[in-house]
Write an enzyme that holds these catalytic residues in place. Structure first.
Site, mmCIF file in Angstrom:
data_model
loop_
_atom_site.group_PDB
_atom_site.id
_atom_site.type_symbol
_atom_site.label_atom_id
_atom_site.label_comp_id
_atom_site.label_asym_id
_atom_site.label_seq_id
_atom_site.Cartn_x
_atom_site.Cartn_y
_atom_site.Cartn_z
ATOM 1 C CG MET A 75 -3.021 4.705 2.500
ATOM 2 S SD MET A 75 -4.059 3.477 3.342
ATOM 3 C CE MET A 75 -4.653 4.421 4.759
ATOM 4 N N GLY B 159 -0.949 4.243 -5.211
ATOM 5 C CA GLY B 159 -0.764 2.988 -5.944
ATOM 6 C C GLY B 159 0.494 2.928 -6.791
ATOM 7 C CB VAL C 73 -0.877 0.022 1.285
ATOM 8 C CG1 VAL C 73 -1.702 1.291 1.385
ATOM 9 C CG2 VAL C 73 -1.770 -1.198 1.349
ATOM 10 C CB CYS C 74 2.127 3.804 -1.775
ATOM 11 S SG CYS C 74 1.440 3.963 -3.437
ATOM 12 N NE ARG C 75 0.082 10.973 -2.748
ATOM 13 C CZ ARG C 75 -0.680 11.507 -3.699
ATOM 14 N NH1 ARG C 75 -1.889 11.943 -3.427
ATOM 15 N NH2 ARG C 75 -0.231 11.608 -4.937
#
Length: 98
Positions: free
Chosen positions: A90, A66, A62-64
């Site tokens: 996120m 993708g 997961v990141c901000r």
């Protein structure tokens, strides 16, 4: 590369499924909230922290938004890990955070 949406991952968590989530955002981003139980390993630290990951486990990355998680997935796949990228990151997450 395998992908999952934020909604699909949220559903797995709400059903009580045991999932391994790795958040590759930077410290200041994670400070605003992360998925409960997610392990924080910033993208740049992944190569030197591979020993914290088990090749027999499956991980959701997961990141901000993708993008960075996609890069992390590519690197981990090349190194023999079983990973899935959470598309939308996120920004798409509507579930609980800690």
């Amino acid at each position: 590369m395998k992908e999952i949406t934020a909604k699909e991952l949220e559903k797995k968590l709400s059903k009580g499924e045991q999932v391994n989530i790795i958040d590759v955002r930077e410290d200041e981003e994670v400070a605003t909230g992360k998925i409960p139980g997610a392990k924080h390993i910033p993208l740049g630290q992944i190569p030197k922290r591979l020993n914290e990951l088990n090749k027999n486990e499956h991980y959701y990355i997961v990141c901000r938004s993708g993008g960075r998680s996609g890069s992390a997935c590519q690197y981990l796949i090349e190194n023999g890990y079983n990973v899935t990228n959470m598309v939308g990151g996120m920004l798409d997450w509507e579930g609980e955070t800690e």
